[in-house]
Design an enzyme around this catalytic site. Structure first.
Site, PDB file in Angstrom:
ATOM      1  N   ILE A  29     -16.347  58.404 -15.783  1.00  0.00           N
ATOM      2  CA  ILE A  29     -16.877  59.352 -16.775  1.00  0.00           C
ATOM      3  C   ILE A  29     -17.349  60.642 -16.097  1.00  0.00           C
ATOM      4  O   ILE A  29     -17.175  61.741 -16.612  1.00  0.00           O
ATOM      5  CB  ILE A  29     -18.060  58.702 -17.531  1.00  0.00           C
ATOM      6  CG1 ILE A  29     -17.584  57.450 -18.270  1.00  0.00           C
ATOM      7  CG2 ILE A  29     -18.695  59.684 -18.509  1.00  0.00           C
ATOM      8  CD1 ILE A  29     -18.717  56.499 -18.613  1.00  0.00           C
ATOM      9  N   TYR A  79     -12.239  52.349 -18.118  1.00  0.00           N
ATOM     10  CA  TYR A  79     -13.105  53.339 -17.458  1.00  0.00           C
ATOM     11  C   TYR A  79     -14.474  52.732 -17.190  1.00  0.00           C
ATOM     12  O   TYR A  79     -14.854  51.714 -17.780  1.00  0.00           O
ATOM     13  CB  TYR A  79     -13.234  54.613 -18.303  1.00  0.00           C
ATOM     14  CG  TYR A  79     -14.042  54.425 -19.573  1.00  0.00           C
ATOM     15  CD1 TYR A  79     -13.429  54.030 -20.760  1.00  0.00           C
ATOM     16  CD2 TYR A  79     -15.428  54.635 -19.587  1.00  0.00           C
ATOM     17  CE1 TYR A  79     -14.165  53.851 -21.920  1.00  0.00           C
ATOM     18  CE2 TYR A  79     -16.169  54.461 -20.744  1.00  0.00           C
ATOM     19  CZ  TYR A  79     -15.534  54.069 -21.913  1.00  0.00           C
ATOM     20  OH  TYR A  79     -16.266  53.890 -23.053  1.00  0.00           O
ATOM     21  N   CYS A  80     -15.190  53.377 -16.279  1.00  0.00           N
ATOM     22  CA  CYS A  80     -16.589  53.022 -16.014  1.00  0.00           C
ATOM     23  C   CYS A  80     -17.288  54.310 -15.568  1.00  0.00           C
ATOM     24  O   CYS A  80     -16.732  55.396 -15.732  1.00  0.00           O
ATOM     25  CB  CYS A  80     -16.695  51.910 -14.977  1.00  0.00           C
ATOM     26  SG  CYS A  80     -16.020  52.344 -13.371  1.00  0.00           S
ATOM     27  N   THR A  81     -18.464  54.209 -14.991  1.00  0.00           N
ATOM     28  CA  THR A  81     -19.241  55.417 -14.680  1.00  0.00           C
ATOM     29  C   THR A  81     -18.583  56.275 -13.604  1.00  0.00           C
ATOM     30  O   THR A  81     -18.347  57.463 -13.804  1.00  0.00           O
ATOM     31  CB  THR A  81     -20.669  55.032 -14.236  1.00  0.00           C
ATOM     32  OG1 THR A  81     -21.190  54.124 -15.194  1.00  0.00           O
ATOM     33  CG2 THR A  81     -21.555  56.255 -14.138  1.00  0.00           C
TER      34      THR A  81
END
Ligand SMILES: [Zn+2]
Ligand SMILES: [Zn+2]
Length: 354
Positions: A225, A196-198
């Site tokens: 996120i 995952y990332c932003t």
């Protein structure tokens, strides 16, 4: 095909608009044969309906952060969706608490990549990505024994908030993170791996890179996120992301849960408030509690506090020739200013002991 009016004039024009605007972000990895031709066509099409913002186009896809007049929103969607078959129906992230006034011109650039990755393997296809996970699926899969959760962001982002049990890749750039992550998990090619990332753009590429390197069960959080927490809260699901989601606006982070998982970089007490050093010649991004902010006047060290309080001319003279790139407090590198901070910390400890 380019804007020739001055920035100030463009901004004034935008602020005079009476209608509302929506801020939207989107990206898609897909092959574009002729990025220049595609860019020129899309520019004309978006410009005609007063779309502002930044759009990057590369052989590997498109990435945009734009604002659209609400009255033209349907026209915008139609134009984007029809510009390439791969874009038909792509997810548009509409910002919630945003007045849409952050852009006043349309800038569309052709770049070598939409996300710089340092990969020059011609056989790597960033369009062959892992499986998307929605919030509910994430919660289920993350619970399964053996599932590995990888955070593909930077250390300063991970530090203030991350998914439960997520593993950080200790490098400062995405370029370095990709090969490092592959190496870290090379014995786990059959396990479930969630990345995952932003907002999803980095982890999506990372998922493709993992598949390219022989990992079999690669997943990534759809919309990152931002989308995960929105959906989890909307659907009343347990929120597995703890702390703050770091964002690059004046808030420097959006609180997701009440957990404070980081510490003040000066005194070490629980704190997750990022700030930039108030010394014009420093601007280091770091975490500072209120007490330390008061004592150091918002600076990262006594040295910076002294420099900040010098006459303007003298500050300028000191800054001349110094490298003022974006500086981030980092564990993986020995930051020059860290030394000052450590010295200061020792001095203060000594004072306290008296
Ligand atoms: Zn402190
Ligand atoms: Zn500083």
């Amino acid at each position: 095909m380019y804007n020739r009016i001055s920035n100030a004039e463009l901004k004034k024009k935008m602020l005079e608009e009476t209608g509302l605007r929506k801020t939207v972000s989107f990206y898609k990895y897909f092959h574009i044969d002729d990025p220049v031709a595609y860019r020129n066509k899309l520019f004309v099409s978006f410009n005609a309906i007063k779309v502002f913002g930044r759009v990057y186009i590369a052989h590997e896809g498109i990435n945009g952060q734009i604002s659209v007049p609400e009255s033209n929103f349907d026209a915008f969607k139609e134009r984007l969706y029809q510009s390439a078959p791969e874009l038909d129906g792509i997810r548009l992230n509409v910002a919630v608490d945003d007045d849409g006034k952050s852009f006043w011109a349309l800038r569309m650039k052709v770049r070598p990549k939409i996300v710089a990755d340092g990969i020059d393997d011609p056989n790597f296809d960033p369009g062959k990505t892992g499986t998307y996970l929605k919030a509910k699926d994430y919660n289920e899969l993350a619970e399964k024994p053996g599932t590995i959760v990888i955070d593909m962001r930077n250390h300063y982002e991970y530090e203030v908030g991350h998914f439960e049990n997520a593993i950080e890749i200790p490098s400062d750039t995405f370029r370095d993170q990709l090969p490092m992550a592959v190496d870290m998990f090379k014995d786990k090619k059959d396990e479930n791996i969630i990345m995952y990332c932003t907002g999803g753009i980095r982890c999506e590429k990372a998922s493709a890179y993992f598949l390219h390197n022989g990992f079999k069960n690669v997943f990534h959080v759809e919309g990152g996120i931002i989308e995960y927490t929105r959906k989890a809260k909307e659907q009343g699901l347990p929120v597995k992301f703890k702390g703050k989601n770091f964002v690059f606006d004046e808030r420097l982070g959006e609180r997701i849960t009440e957990d404070v998982i980081a510490q003040c970089h000066i005194c070490g007490k629980p704190c997750d408030t990022h700030t930039n050093c108030k010394n014009e010649g420093c601007h280091l991004l770091f975490i500072q509690c209120e007490d330390c902010a008061r004592q150091l006047e918002g600076c990262c060290s006594e040295t910076c506090k002294e420099e900040k309080n010098l006459p303007e001319d003298e500050q300028k003279a000191r800054r001349a020739g110094r490298n003022n790139g974006i500086m981030v407090f980092s564990k993986s590198k020995d930051h020059p200013l860290r030394k000052h901070r450590d010295e200061w910390r020792i001095e203060r400890k000594q004072e306290e002991n008296i």
